[in-house]
Design an enzyme around this catalytic site. Structure first.
Site, PDB file in Angstrom:
ATOM      1  N   THR A 288      -8.725  -4.740  10.534  1.00 57.35           N
ATOM      2  CA  THR A 288      -7.449  -5.158  11.120  1.00 57.35           C
ATOM      3  C   THR A 288      -7.639  -6.226  12.193  1.00 57.35           C
ATOM      4  O   THR A 288      -8.726  -6.330  12.781  1.00 57.35           O
ATOM      5  CB  THR A 288      -6.771  -3.918  11.747  1.00 57.35           C
ATOM      6  OG1 THR A 288      -5.661  -4.327  12.529  1.00 57.35           O
ATOM      7  CG2 THR A 288      -7.726  -3.147  12.651  1.00 57.35           C
ATOM      8  N   ASP A 289      -6.577  -6.969  12.454  1.00 51.52           N
ATOM      9  CA  ASP A 289      -6.631  -7.956  13.547  1.00 51.52           C
ATOM     10  C   ASP A 289      -6.668  -7.276  14.922  1.00 51.52           C
ATOM     11  O   ASP A 289      -6.982  -7.915  15.924  1.00 51.52           O
ATOM     12  CB  ASP A 289      -5.449  -8.939  13.464  1.00 51.52           C
ATOM     13  CG  ASP A 289      -4.082  -8.273  13.513  1.00 51.52           C
ATOM     14  OD1 ASP A 289      -4.005  -7.030  13.600  1.00 51.52           O
ATOM     15  OD2 ASP A 289      -3.070  -9.006  13.451  1.00 51.52           O
ATOM     16  N   GLU A 290      -6.331  -5.970  14.964  1.00 48.53           N
ATOM     17  CA  GLU A 290      -6.260  -5.294  16.271  1.00 48.53           C
ATOM     18  C   GLU A 290      -7.620  -5.210  16.959  1.00 48.53           C
ATOM     19  O   GLU A 290      -7.686  -4.970  18.162  1.00 48.53           O
ATOM     20  CB  GLU A 290      -5.668  -3.891  16.112  1.00 48.53           C
ATOM     21  CG  GLU A 290      -4.309  -3.926  15.473  1.00 48.53           C
ATOM     22  CD  GLU A 290      -3.447  -2.703  15.768  1.00 48.53           C
ATOM     23  OE1 GLU A 290      -3.809  -1.902  16.634  1.00 48.53           O
ATOM     24  OE2 GLU A 290      -2.411  -2.581  15.112  1.00 48.53           O
TER      25      GLU A 290
ATOM     26  N   TYR B 271      -7.411   3.673  18.173  1.00 50.16           N
ATOM     27  CA  TYR B 271      -7.417   3.223  16.770  1.00 50.16           C
ATOM     28  C   TYR B 271      -8.234   1.932  16.622  1.00 50.16           C
ATOM     29  O   TYR B 271      -9.166   1.865  15.818  1.00 50.16           O
ATOM     30  CB  TYR B 271      -5.979   2.993  16.272  1.00 50.16           C
ATOM     31  CG  TYR B 271      -5.915   2.161  15.012  1.00 50.16           C
ATOM     32  CD1 TYR B 271      -6.374   2.672  13.801  1.00 50.16           C
ATOM     33  CD2 TYR B 271      -5.424   0.847  15.027  1.00 50.16           C
ATOM     34  CE1 TYR B 271      -6.340   1.897  12.638  1.00 50.16           C
ATOM     35  CE2 TYR B 271      -5.382   0.069  13.875  1.00 50.16           C
ATOM     36  CZ  TYR B 271      -5.843   0.601  12.687  1.00 50.16           C
ATOM     37  OH  TYR B 271      -5.817  -0.156  11.547  1.00 50.16           O
TER      38      TYR B 271
ATOM     39  N   LYS C 190     -11.803   1.169  14.642  1.00 50.73           N
ATOM     40  CA  LYS C 190     -11.948   0.173  13.568  1.00 50.73           C
ATOM     41  C   LYS C 190     -13.024  -0.856  13.958  1.00 50.73           C
ATOM     42  O   LYS C 190     -13.821  -1.278  13.118  1.00 50.73           O
ATOM     43  CB  LYS C 190     -10.617  -0.541  13.301  1.00 50.73           C
ATOM     44  CG  LYS C 190      -9.547   0.300  12.648  1.00 50.73           C
ATOM     45  CD  LYS C 190      -9.878   0.786  11.246  1.00 50.73           C
ATOM     46  CE  LYS C 190      -9.921  -0.324  10.224  1.00 50.73           C
ATOM     47  NZ  LYS C 190     -10.083   0.237   8.835  1.00 50.73           N
TER      48      LYS C 190
HETATM   49  P1  NAD Z   1      -2.409   4.664   5.421  1.00 48.34           P
HETATM   50  O1  NAD Z   1      -2.420   5.509   6.653  1.00 48.34           O
HETATM   51  O2  NAD Z   1      -1.118   4.413   4.727  1.00 48.34           O
HETATM   52  O3  NAD Z   1      -3.389   5.312   4.329  1.00 48.34           O
HETATM   53  C1  NAD Z   1      -4.647   5.814   4.655  1.00 48.34           C
HETATM   54  C2  NAD Z   1      -5.194   6.569   3.444  1.00 48.34           C
HETATM   55  O4  NAD Z   1      -6.512   7.043   3.754  1.00 48.34           O
HETATM   56  C3  NAD Z   1      -4.365   7.803   3.056  1.00 48.34           C
HETATM   57  O5  NAD Z   1      -4.203   7.867   1.654  1.00 48.34           O
HETATM   58  C4  NAD Z   1      -5.205   8.976   3.560  1.00 48.34           C
HETATM   59  O6  NAD Z   1      -5.008  10.168   2.809  1.00 48.34           O
HETATM   60  C5  NAD Z   1      -6.612   8.416   3.407  1.00 48.34           C
HETATM   61  N1  NAD Z   1      -7.567   9.056   4.326  1.00 48.34           N
HETATM   62  C6  NAD Z   1      -7.425   9.253   5.665  1.00 48.34           C
HETATM   63  N2  NAD Z   1      -8.503   9.910   6.159  1.00 48.34           N
HETATM   64  C7  NAD Z   1      -9.340  10.108   5.107  1.00 48.34           C
HETATM   65  C8  NAD Z   1     -10.614  10.729   4.984  1.00 48.34           C
HETATM   66  N3  NAD Z   1     -11.218  11.285   6.036  1.00 48.34           N
HETATM   67  N4  NAD Z   1     -11.196  10.744   3.769  1.00 48.34           N
HETATM   68  C9  NAD Z   1     -10.583  10.188   2.683  1.00 48.34           C
HETATM   69  N5  NAD Z   1      -9.367   9.630   2.740  1.00 48.34           N
HETATM   70  C10 NAD Z   1      -8.752   9.585   3.941  1.00 48.34           C
HETATM   71  O7  NAD Z   1      -3.127   3.309   5.843  1.00 48.34           O
HETATM   72  P2  NAD Z   1      -2.833   1.812   5.372  1.00 48.34           P
HETATM   73  O8  NAD Z   1      -1.746   1.257   6.208  1.00 48.34           O
HETATM   74  O9  NAD Z   1      -2.747   1.781   3.888  1.00 48.34           O
HETATM   75  O10 NAD Z   1      -4.185   1.101   5.847  1.00 48.34           O
HETATM   76  C11 NAD Z   1      -5.319   1.051   4.984  1.00 48.34           C
HETATM   77  C12 NAD Z   1      -6.448   0.321   5.679  1.00 48.34           C
HETATM   78  O11 NAD Z   1      -6.030  -0.993   6.027  1.00 48.34           O
HETATM   79  C13 NAD Z   1      -6.895   0.981   6.992  1.00 48.34           C
HETATM   80  O12 NAD Z   1      -8.293   0.909   7.065  1.00 48.34           O
HETATM   81  C14 NAD Z   1      -6.235   0.127   8.080  1.00 48.34           C
HETATM   82  O13 NAD Z   1      -7.015   0.140   9.247  1.00 48.34           O
HETATM   83  C15 NAD Z   1      -6.233  -1.231   7.413  1.00 48.34           C
HETATM   84  N6  NAD Z   1      -5.167  -2.160   7.841  1.00 48.34           N
HETATM   85  C16 NAD Z   1      -3.855  -1.773   7.807  1.00 48.34           C
HETATM   86  C17 NAD Z   1      -2.848  -2.672   8.160  1.00 48.34           C
HETATM   87  C18 NAD Z   1      -1.385  -2.290   8.124  1.00 48.34           C
HETATM   88  O14 NAD Z   1      -0.545  -3.069   8.549  1.00 48.34           O
HETATM   89  N7  NAD Z   1      -1.015  -1.124   7.586  1.00 48.34           N
HETATM   90  C19 NAD Z   1      -3.193  -3.961   8.557  1.00 48.34           C
HETATM   91  C20 NAD Z   1      -4.563  -4.324   8.583  1.00 48.34           C
HETATM   92  C21 NAD Z   1      -5.526  -3.414   8.209  1.00 48.34           C
HETATM   93  O1  TDX Z   2       9.086   3.147  16.542  1.00 46.13           O
HETATM   94  C1  TDX Z   2       8.451   2.107  16.807  1.00 46.13           C
HETATM   95  N1  TDX Z   2       8.956   1.210  17.715  1.00 46.13           N
HETATM   96  C2  TDX Z   2       8.302   0.072  18.079  1.00 46.13           C
HETATM   97  O2  TDX Z   2       8.807  -0.707  18.902  1.00 46.13           O
HETATM   98  C3  TDX Z   2       7.175   1.802  16.191  1.00 46.13           C
HETATM   99  C4  TDX Z   2       6.577   2.754  15.187  1.00 46.13           C
HETATM  100  C5  TDX Z   2       6.533   0.637  16.560  1.00 46.13           C
HETATM  101  N2  TDX Z   2       7.065  -0.201  17.486  1.00 46.13           N
HETATM  102  C6  TDX Z   2       6.348  -1.435  17.836  1.00 46.13           C
HETATM  103  C7  TDX Z   2       4.892  -1.264  18.204  1.00 46.13           C
HETATM  104  C8  TDX Z   2       4.244  -2.537  17.674  1.00 46.13           C
HETATM  105  O3  TDX Z   2       4.342  -3.561  18.646  1.00 46.13           O
HETATM  106  O4  TDX Z   2       6.347  -2.251  16.651  1.00 46.13           O
HETATM  107  C9  TDX Z   2       5.096  -2.929  16.473  1.00 46.13           C
HETATM  108  C10 TDX Z   2       4.492  -2.499  15.141  1.00 46.13           C
HETATM  109  O5  TDX Z   2       4.131  -1.130  15.268  1.00 46.13           O
HETATM  110  P1  TDX Z   2       3.363  -0.348  14.089  1.00 46.13           P
HETATM  111  O6  TDX Z   2       4.181  -0.413  12.842  1.00 46.13           O
HETATM  112  O7  TDX Z   2       3.000   1.002  14.629  1.00 46.13           O
HETATM  113  O8  TDX Z   2       2.096  -1.283  13.851  1.00 46.13           O
HETATM  114  P2  TDX Z   2       0.914  -1.769  14.825  1.00 46.13           P
HETATM  115  O9  TDX Z   2       0.740  -0.891  15.983  1.00 46.13           O
HETATM  116  O10 TDX Z   2       1.128  -3.227  15.089  1.00 46.13           O
HETATM  117  O11 TDX Z   2      -0.350  -1.565  13.835  1.00 46.13           O
HETATM  118  C11 TDX Z   2      -0.227  -1.915  12.438  1.00 46.13           C
HETATM  119  O12 TDX Z   2      -0.829  -3.147  12.155  1.00 46.13           O
HETATM  120  C12 TDX Z   2      -2.244  -3.207  12.198  1.00 46.13           C
HETATM  121  C13 TDX Z   2      -0.835  -0.825  11.545  1.00 46.13           C
HETATM  122  O13 TDX Z   2      -0.230   0.422  11.823  1.00 46.13           O
HETATM  123  C14 TDX Z   2      -2.319  -0.755  11.705  1.00 46.13           C
HETATM  124  O14 TDX Z   2      -2.878   0.193  10.809  1.00 46.13           O
HETATM  125  C15 TDX Z   2      -2.896  -2.113  11.402  1.00 46.13           C
HETATM  126  O15 TDX Z   2      -4.252  -2.109  11.651  1.00 46.13           O
END
Ligand code: NAD
Ligand code: TDX
Length: 374
Positions: free
Chosen positions: A152-154, A177, A181
């Site tokens: 992630t960019d975080e 988190y 990562k």
């Molecule tokens: P998500 O939370 O929707 O899904 C995570 C999945 O991993 C689930 O299916 C869960 O059951 C599985 N999991 C969790 N712990 C586990 C374990 N111990 N063993 C096996 N499986 C396990 O997450 P997502 O949003 O799909 O993100 C996927 C990946 O992408 C993550 O690594 C996250 O850091 C990265 N990422 C997410 C975003 C975003 O915006 N969602 C952006 C950049 C990177």
């Molecule tokens: O109820 C809310 N109100 C609110 O203002 C929630 C859930 C979030 N927010 C804000 C927090 C953040 O600034 O919105 C922004 C986005 O929040 P999230 O959806 O929780 O995402 P973020 O914290 O940016 O992280 C996401 O992007 C990077 C994903 O959850 C991560 O898994 C990924 O790595």
């Protein structure tokens, strides 16, 4: 190799599928948001001919029903393994049983707010789990063609009003988190530098699209707006995120997986920076247009409620993805104007999926289907 030469090299290979041909891909976390979209993308939209093994522990965020269509369409080319990456023995077993030659590692605890309340699982899954996968991958020796780590960019921390994250930005994570990562990214790179493991890493910005668990900003706002519930915006809503459609992220991962050089890292982003408050207002106006009006007749924007800010809330994320565009020819196909609307439409037409996720109904389905496995 220069960017241009490398680009020409990859474009001259089999249908743009570059030089890596995998037989058995282990996808961890394939029942989650991005993982499920990725599996569907690879089977439906690339020329991959092999098998995908979805290794997922089915935490609260994992829903195998998100892949019902894939399981029905692709038969033996799609295998589900109910297991946990924290369990080193289960990981080892999967690598040998399925003759794994490629790993795409999505599995993680992914929600920042949960990591603030309860960081333990983040350390165990995101760091120890990644280590277990790396160890098993290393034991495969030359049979392992690629270990791709989805990050992630975080990990880069927070930006001020200007500037962008790129592949050379130093790491400065702030939440449990993002720190977990970052630690996993370092381990993955260390296994390349120390043992020669053929790794790649992508660091992507915020994703949106179908099958996202409704704790994250966009699906939470869509569903609360639909149901006339308060829309909790942290602080003033002035924090900025860079939004990318999940399918564009999946295409980027496939491009890097098949085309990038071992050891390389790519930033992936949407060039779509928005303040949270503006995201929420856009969602409100789309829901007003597509769904029946609220009983009160009020516009959904009136549901916006400013609540206490997230602890250590990063101010701004923005990605410079020019390396990926220049070296590997990736381009995003969606933009937020159409992508947000498509996403709202998807949630409106998939309320059964939403209800099953929110009610925990799918857990009963898991018990029926997977209780004797894994
Ligand atoms: P998500 O939370 O929707 O899904 C995570 C999945 O991993 C689930 O299916 C869960 O059951 C599985 N999991 C969790 N712990 C586990 C374990 N111990 N063993 C096996 N499986 C396990 O997450 P997502 O949003 O799909 O993100 C996927 C990946 O992408 C993550 O690594 C996250 O850091 C990265 N990422 C997410 C975003 C975003 O915006 N969602 C952006 C950049 C990177
Ligand atoms: O109820 C809310 N109100 C609110 O203002 C929630 C859930 C979030 N927010 C804000 C927090 C953040 O600034 O919105 C922004 C986005 O929040 P999230 O959806 O929780 O995402 P973020 O914290 O940016 O992280 C996401 O992007 C990077 C994903 O959850 C991560 O898994 C990924 O790595």
């Amino acid at each position: 190799m220069s960017g241009m030469m490398y680009h020409m090299h990859i474009m001259n290979t089999d249908k743009g599928n570059c030089h890596k041909a995998f037989r058995n891909i282990l996808v961890t976390g394939g029942a989650g948001f991005i993982g499920s979209n990725f599996i569907r993308h690879v089977l439906a939209k690339t020329d991959f001919k092999g098998r995908i093994i979805n290794f997922d522990a089915l935490t609260y965020a994992g829903n195998p029903r998100s892949l019902d269509d894939v399981a029905a369409t692709y038969g033996e080319r799609y295998v589900f393994v109910h297991a946990d990456i924290r369990d080193a023995e289960a990981v080892r077993k999967a690598f040998s049983e399925y003759d794994i030659d490629c790993v795409i590692h999505f599995a993680a605890e992914s929600h920042v707010d949960r990591s603030i309340v309860s960081p333990d699982d983040f350390v165990q899954t995101n760091i120890v789990g990644t280590f277990n996968l790396l160890q098993s991958a290393r034991q495969r020796g030359d049979s392992l063609l690629r270990f791709h780590h989805v990050s992630t960019d975080e990990v880069f921390g927070s930006l001020g009003a200007t500037g962008f994250f790129s592949e050379t930005t130093p790491y400065q994570p702030h939440s449990p988190y993002s720190a977990s990562k970052a630690a996993s990214d370092h381990l993955v790179r260390a296994f390349h530098d120390t043992y020669g493991l053929p790794i790649t890493i992508t660091n992507c910005s915020n994703n949106y699209g179908p099958y996202q668990f409704p704790e994250k900003l966009i699906p939470l706002m869509i569903l609360n707006a639909l149901e006339g519930k308060p829309l909790p915006v942290y602080g003033e809503g002035l924090n900025i995120r860079d939004w990318l459609h999940v399918e564009d992220h999946c295409a980027a991962i496939w491009t890097v997986l098949t085309c990038a050089e071992d050891g390389s890292t790519y930033c992936v982003g949407g060039r779509a920076e928005m303040r949270n408050i503006d995201v929420v207002k856009r969602i409100c106006s789309i829901v007003d247009r597509l769904a029946p009006p609220l009983e009160s007749g009020a516009a959904r924007e009136t549901l916006i409620t400013h609540v206490a800010d997230r602890l250590g809330h990063d101010q701004r994320y923005a990605i410079d993805c020019s390396k990926l565009e220049r070296d590997l020819g990736w381009r995003q196909a969606h933009n937020a104007d159409t992508g947000f609307e498509e996403t709202v439409r998807w949630y409106l037409s998939n309320m059964e999926w939403v209800d099953s996720v929110r009610s925990g109904e799918y857990r009963k389905w898991i018990e029926r289907n997977y209780s004797k496995r894994g």
